[in-house]
Scaffold this motif. Structure first.
Motif, PDB file in Angstrom:
ATOM      1  N   TYR A 118      -2.939   0.805  -9.418  1.00 14.86           N
ATOM      2  CA  TYR A 118      -4.221   0.833  -8.719  1.00 14.86           C
ATOM      3  C   TYR A 118      -4.913  -0.527  -8.726  1.00 14.86           C
ATOM      4  O   TYR A 118      -5.411  -0.990  -7.698  1.00 14.86           O
ATOM      5  CB  TYR A 118      -5.141   1.878  -9.347  1.00 14.86           C
ATOM      6  N   PHE A 119      -4.939  -1.179  -9.880  1.00 14.98           N
ATOM      7  CA  PHE A 119      -5.708  -2.418  -9.988  1.00 14.98           C
ATOM      8  C   PHE A 119      -4.942  -3.666  -9.568  1.00 14.98           C
ATOM      9  O   PHE A 119      -5.554  -4.662  -9.192  1.00 14.98           O
ATOM     10  CB  PHE A 119      -6.216  -2.584 -11.426  1.00 14.98           C
ATOM     11  N   LEU A 120      -3.605  -3.631  -9.629  1.00 14.84           N
ATOM     12  CA  LEU A 120      -2.831  -4.838  -9.355  1.00 14.84           C
ATOM     13  C   LEU A 120      -1.982  -4.757  -8.097  1.00 14.84           C
ATOM     14  O   LEU A 120      -1.821  -5.761  -7.396  1.00 14.84           O
ATOM     15  CB  LEU A 120      -1.927  -5.159 -10.557  1.00 14.84           C
ATOM     16  N   LEU A 121      -1.419  -3.590  -7.808  1.00 15.45           N
ATOM     17  CA  LEU A 121      -0.490  -3.482  -6.673  1.00 15.45           C
ATOM     18  C   LEU A 121      -1.190  -3.077  -5.387  1.00 15.45           C
ATOM     19  O   LEU A 121      -0.978  -3.700  -4.339  1.00 15.45           O
ATOM     20  CB  LEU A 121       0.618  -2.485  -7.000  1.00 15.45           C
ATOM     21  N   LEU A 122      -2.005  -2.047  -5.434  1.00 11.40           N
ATOM     22  CA  LEU A 122      -2.621  -1.507  -4.229  1.00 11.40           C
ATOM     23  C   LEU A 122      -3.579  -2.528  -3.618  1.00 11.40           C
ATOM     24  O   LEU A 122      -4.423  -3.101  -4.313  1.00 11.40           O
ATOM     25  CB  LEU A 122      -3.377  -0.232  -4.574  1.00 11.40           C
TER      26      LEU A 122
ATOM     27  N   ASN B 238       0.817  -1.206   0.000  1.00 12.21           N
ATOM     28  CA  ASN B 238       0.000   0.000   0.000  1.00 12.21           C
ATOM     29  C   ASN B 238       0.855   1.262   0.000  1.00 12.21           C
ATOM     30  O   ASN B 238       0.553   2.230  -0.700  1.00 12.21           O
ATOM     31  CB  ASN B 238      -0.941   0.004   1.205  1.00 12.21           C
ATOM     32  N   LEU B 239       1.925   1.257   0.795  1.00  9.08           N
ATOM     33  CA  LEU B 239       2.812   2.426   0.815  1.00  9.08           C
ATOM     34  C   LEU B 239       3.445   2.643  -0.559  1.00  9.08           C
ATOM     35  O   LEU B 239       3.464   3.766  -1.081  1.00  9.08           O
ATOM     36  CB  LEU B 239       3.905   2.245   1.879  1.00  9.08           C
ATOM     37  N   LEU B 240       3.969   1.571  -1.147  1.00 10.29           N
ATOM     38  CA  LEU B 240       4.556   1.676  -2.480  1.00 10.29           C
ATOM     39  C   LEU B 240       3.493   2.060  -3.505  1.00 10.29           C
ATOM     40  O   LEU B 240       3.756   2.846  -4.423  1.00 10.29           O
ATOM     41  CB  LEU B 240       5.207   0.344  -2.870  1.00 10.29           C
ATOM     42  N   GLY B 241       2.292   1.516  -3.338  1.00  8.54           N
ATOM     43  CA  GLY B 241       1.206   1.832  -4.261  1.00  8.54           C
ATOM     44  C   GLY B 241       0.889   3.315  -4.274  1.00  8.54           C
ATOM     45  O   GLY B 241       0.746   3.924  -5.341  1.00  8.54           O
TER      46      GLY B 241
ATOM     47  N   ASP C  20     -11.406  -4.488   2.096  1.00 11.21           N
ATOM     48  CA  ASP C  20     -12.305  -5.433   1.421  1.00 11.21           C
ATOM     49  C   ASP C  20     -13.474  -4.733   0.760  1.00 11.21           C
ATOM     50  O   ASP C  20     -13.961  -5.138  -0.295  1.00 11.21           O
ATOM     51  CB  ASP C  20     -12.833  -6.464   2.426  1.00 11.21           C
ATOM     52  N   SER C  21     -13.957  -3.667   1.361  1.00 18.03           N
ATOM     53  CA  SER C  21     -15.125  -2.997   0.814  1.00 18.03           C
ATOM     54  C   SER C  21     -14.836  -2.318  -0.508  1.00 18.03           C
ATOM     55  O   SER C  21     -15.742  -2.009  -1.255  1.00 18.03           O
ATOM     56  CB  SER C  21     -15.641  -1.955   1.804  1.00 18.03           C
ATOM     57  N   LEU C  22     -13.549  -2.083  -0.819  1.00 22.14           N
ATOM     58  CA  LEU C  22     -13.204  -1.518  -2.103  1.00 22.14           C
ATOM     59  C   LEU C  22     -13.002  -2.585  -3.164  1.00 22.14           C
ATOM     60  O   LEU C  22     -13.090  -2.325  -4.343  1.00 22.14           O
ATOM     61  CB  LEU C  22     -11.906  -0.704  -1.982  1.00 22.14           C
ATOM     62  N   ALA C  23     -12.706  -3.809  -2.749  1.00 21.70           N
ATOM     63  CA  ALA C  23     -12.344  -4.849  -3.701  1.00 21.70           C
ATOM     64  C   ALA C  23     -13.471  -5.149  -4.675  1.00 21.70           C
ATOM     65  O   ALA C  23     -13.250  -5.284  -5.876  1.00 21.70           O
ATOM     66  CB  ALA C  23     -11.946  -6.122  -2.955  1.00 21.70           C
ATOM     67  N   SER C  24     -14.699  -5.259  -4.145  1.00 22.37           N
ATOM     68  CA  SER C  24     -15.811  -5.594  -5.037  1.00 22.37           C
ATOM     69  C   SER C  24     -16.048  -4.486  -6.045  1.00 22.37           C
ATOM     70  O   SER C  24     -16.396  -4.742  -7.189  1.00 22.37           O
ATOM     71  CB  SER C  24     -17.076  -5.840  -4.209  1.00 22.37           C
ATOM     72  N   GLN C  25     -15.820  -3.256  -5.606  1.00 25.28           N
ATOM     73  CA  GLN C  25     -16.010  -2.134  -6.523  1.00 25.28           C
ATOM     74  C   GLN C  25     -14.994  -2.164  -7.647  1.00 25.28           C
ATOM     75  O   GLN C  25     -15.297  -1.855  -8.779  1.00 25.28           O
ATOM     76  CB  GLN C  25     -15.907  -0.817  -5.742  1.00 25.28           C
ATOM     77  N   ARG C  26     -13.755  -2.558  -7.344  1.00 22.83           N
ATOM     78  CA  ARG C  26     -12.712  -2.592  -8.348  1.00 22.83           C
ATOM     79  C   ARG C  26     -12.874  -3.790  -9.282  1.00 22.83           C
ATOM     80  O   ARG C  26     -12.350  -3.802 -10.384  1.00 22.83           O
ATOM     81  CB  ARG C  26     -11.341  -2.631  -7.679  1.00 22.83           C
TER      82      ARG C  26
ATOM     83  N   ILE D 184       3.779   5.637 -18.545  1.00 23.56           N
ATOM     84  CA  ILE D 184       3.358   6.156 -17.239  1.00 23.56           C
ATOM     85  C   ILE D 184       1.865   5.949 -16.986  1.00 23.56           C
ATOM     86  O   ILE D 184       1.482   5.482 -15.902  1.00 23.56           O
ATOM     87  CB  ILE D 184       3.744   7.640 -17.115  1.00 23.56           C
ATOM     88  N   PRO D 185       0.964   6.265 -17.933  1.00 22.16           N
ATOM     89  CA  PRO D 185      -0.462   5.974 -17.680  1.00 22.16           C
ATOM     90  C   PRO D 185      -0.739   4.488 -17.464  1.00 22.16           C
ATOM     91  O   PRO D 185      -1.607   4.123 -16.662  1.00 22.16           O
ATOM     92  CB  PRO D 185      -1.156   6.489 -18.952  1.00 22.16           C
ATOM     93  N   VAL D 186       0.007   3.636 -18.160  1.00 20.31           N
ATOM     94  CA  VAL D 186      -0.157   2.190 -17.967  1.00 20.31           C
ATOM     95  C   VAL D 186       0.252   1.803 -16.546  1.00 20.31           C
ATOM     96  O   VAL D 186      -0.412   1.003 -15.877  1.00 20.31           O
ATOM     97  CB  VAL D 186       0.683   1.417 -19.003  1.00 20.31           C
ATOM     98  N   LEU D 187       1.355   2.388 -16.068  1.00 17.15           N
ATOM     99  CA  LEU D 187       1.812   2.111 -14.703  1.00 17.15           C
ATOM    100  C   LEU D 187       0.792   2.582 -13.678  1.00 17.15           C
ATOM    101  O   LEU D 187       0.593   1.928 -12.648  1.00 17.15           O
ATOM    102  CB  LEU D 187       3.162   2.791 -14.478  1.00 17.15           C
ATOM    103  N   LEU D 188       0.134   3.711 -13.944  1.00 18.46           N
ATOM    104  CA  LEU D 188      -0.908   4.209 -13.037  1.00 18.46           C
ATOM    105  C   LEU D 188      -2.021   3.179 -12.868  1.00 18.46           C
ATOM    106  O   LEU D 188      -2.416   2.842 -11.734  1.00 18.46           O
ATOM    107  CB  LEU D 188      -1.482   5.509 -13.587  1.00 18.46           C
ATOM    108  N   LEU D 189      -2.514   2.653 -13.989  1.00 14.63           N
ATOM    109  CA  LEU D 189      -3.610   1.675 -13.923  1.00 14.63           C
ATOM    110  C   LEU D 189      -3.155   0.374 -13.275  1.00 14.63           C
ATOM    111  O   LEU D 189      -3.878  -0.222 -12.469  1.00 14.63           O
ATOM    112  CB  LEU D 189      -4.144   1.411 -15.333  1.00 14.63           C
TER     113      LEU D 189
END
Length: 439
Positions: free
Chosen positions: A227-231, A37-40, A235-241, A219-224
């Motif tokens: 967010y979707f793979l590293l961070l 999370n910190l690295l994310g 749990d309440s955010l997981a279903s939304q993602r 850089i935009p690819v790294l942003l996505l």
């Protein structure tokens, strides 16, 4: 006992959230989640501000509309002669680089002003996707542009990306330990340094400005991916993602009802009176931060271009790029120094930044600085002050704000820097014209 996943039983108070830090946990998995999370957040800060910084670094090139061959692009073509430039000691462009600043900041200002009215109804995932698409579009549009106005349209896309991203990711920090705020801030500082340095380096080795921008599409690819793979979100955010454009798109920011820190009604439950009271409490941070950014961007986009030295091997465009890079280096160091140096009173930094502005304004008017290297040192110091103001402001807000107000407070406070930058750009335009015509 801390749950294995490190997030399943988050509680309402900040002190209870801090119990989830791996330094107090036994499980290796909890420690891994913490550092991911910190690295994310560091990478999100880096990617989010990258296109914004690069557009400011390329401002001089955009306005000169360089069309040199690819292998000789670091040799600036002669600017088109303009009436007020023929006798100017400043080697002025027809339009101030503040025009690029305004294109790079006004859409952000509009987004931040309108965000409290309904942005919370759009979940995080679609927002992040939109940020990535706009960032990529900005690089492509400016790279292949044949006209200044088209290039400025690309700058507008970069502004939408960074503005929407900042308000989104700062609000997202409310659902994590407050430590992530300093990592986000450090990442935004890293964006400044790496963005300015990469543009400077790529143009120095011979890439055209357009090809330099195309090389940054990763850089935009790294942003996505971050967010979707590293961070690792609660749990309440997981279903939304997982259901980016499903039925949740018309629901509040956070899905889920049982975990209080991730309560979907965190923002929605705040009445107008609550929001107004929170906003009034934020003014002690919003006002000085806006003043700091007004002064420093008045310097960056109003004076950098006019601090032109002919007694150096660097041409005008290269001097401007070096100014931007050194400023961003100062910002990166100070935004990464929260654990070493903590400022409670941001207004002190505002006073120091205005002293910087006054000194450099006098230097532009009277031309008394003998060497560009003195300007380099002053610009580093300017960056230190700006970065320190940013990271300390949001750290203080994260620590002092009640849990139920934190998401709203973090998203609202980020209007400060944008407002200061917008005002500085608006005033820098007439200053540029006045100085170029009178000298």
């Amino acid at each position: 006992m801390v749950p294995t996943d490190g997030w399943q039983q988050q509680q309402h108070s900040d002190s209870e959230r801090e119990e989830l830090l791996p330094s107090k946990a036994c499980q290796p998995r909890a420690q891994s989640v913490h550092w991911r999370n910190l690295l994310g957040f560091w990478l999100l800060g880096l990617c989010n501000n990258f296109s914004y910084v690069v557009m400011l670094s390329a401002a001089h090139d955009i306005l000169k509309h360089q069309t040199a061959p690819e292998n000789n692009s670091h040799v600036d073509p002669e600017p088109t002669p303009i009436p007020h430039n023929s006798t100017s000691r400043y080697d002025c462009n027809a339009v101030s680089t503040a025009a690029v600043l305004l294109a790079d900041i006004l859409p952000t200002l509009i987004i931040k002003l309108l965000a409290p009215l309904g942005l919370h109804l759009l979940p995080y995932s679609p927002r992040v996707i939109l940020c990535g698409v706009c960032a990529a579009g900005s690089f492509l549009l400016v790279a292949f542009s044949q006209e200044v106005m088209t290039s400025l349209s690309g700058v507008v896309l970069a502004s939408i990306s960074s503005g929407l991203g900042e308000i989104t990711f700062l609000a997202l920090t409310a659902f994590y330990p407050s430590e992530v705020v300093s990592w986000w801030s450090s990442g935004t500082g890293g964006a400044g340094l790496l963005g300015a340095l990469s543009y400077l380096g790529l143009t120095l080795v011979g890439l055209s400005p357009g090809n330099a921008l195309i090389s940054m599409l990763g850089i935009p690819v790294l942003l996505l991916a971050t967010y979707f793979l590293l961070l690792k979100s609660p749990d309440s955010l997981a279903s939304q993602r997982d259901e980016v454009f499903g039925s949740s798109t018309q629901q509040p920011l956070i899905a889920g009802e049982n975990s209080k820190p991730s309560d979907p009604n965190f923002n929605l439950s705040l009445s107008f009176s609550d929001r107004w009271n929170v906003f009034k409490g934020l003014l002690k941070y919003i006002v000085p931060l806006a003043l700091v950014y007004f002064a420093e961007y008045f310097i960056n986009q109003g004076l950098f271009e006019l601090l032109f030295f002919r007694n150096t091997s660097l041409n005008h465009a290269q001097q401007y790029r070096w100014y931007q890079m050194l400023y961003q280096a100062g910002v990166f160091v100070s935004r990464s120094s929260l654990h070493c140096c903590h400022f409670r009173f941001i207004w002190i930094l505002a006073v120091l930044q205005f002293l910087n502005l006054g000194f450099l304004m006098a230097a532009v008017w009277f031309g008394f600085l003998p060497s560009i290297y003195l300007v380099f040192l002053i610009i580093l110091y300017e960056g230190f002050l700006g970065g320190a103001a940013y990271v300390n402001t949001f750290h203080n807000i994260a620590v002092e704000t009640q849990d139920e107000h934190r998401e709203f407070a973090m998203a609202t406070a980020c209007i400060a820097d944008t407002l200061g930058i917008s005002l500085s750009g608006a005033l820098a335009l007439p200053l540029h014209d006045f100085l170029c015509r009178s000298h």
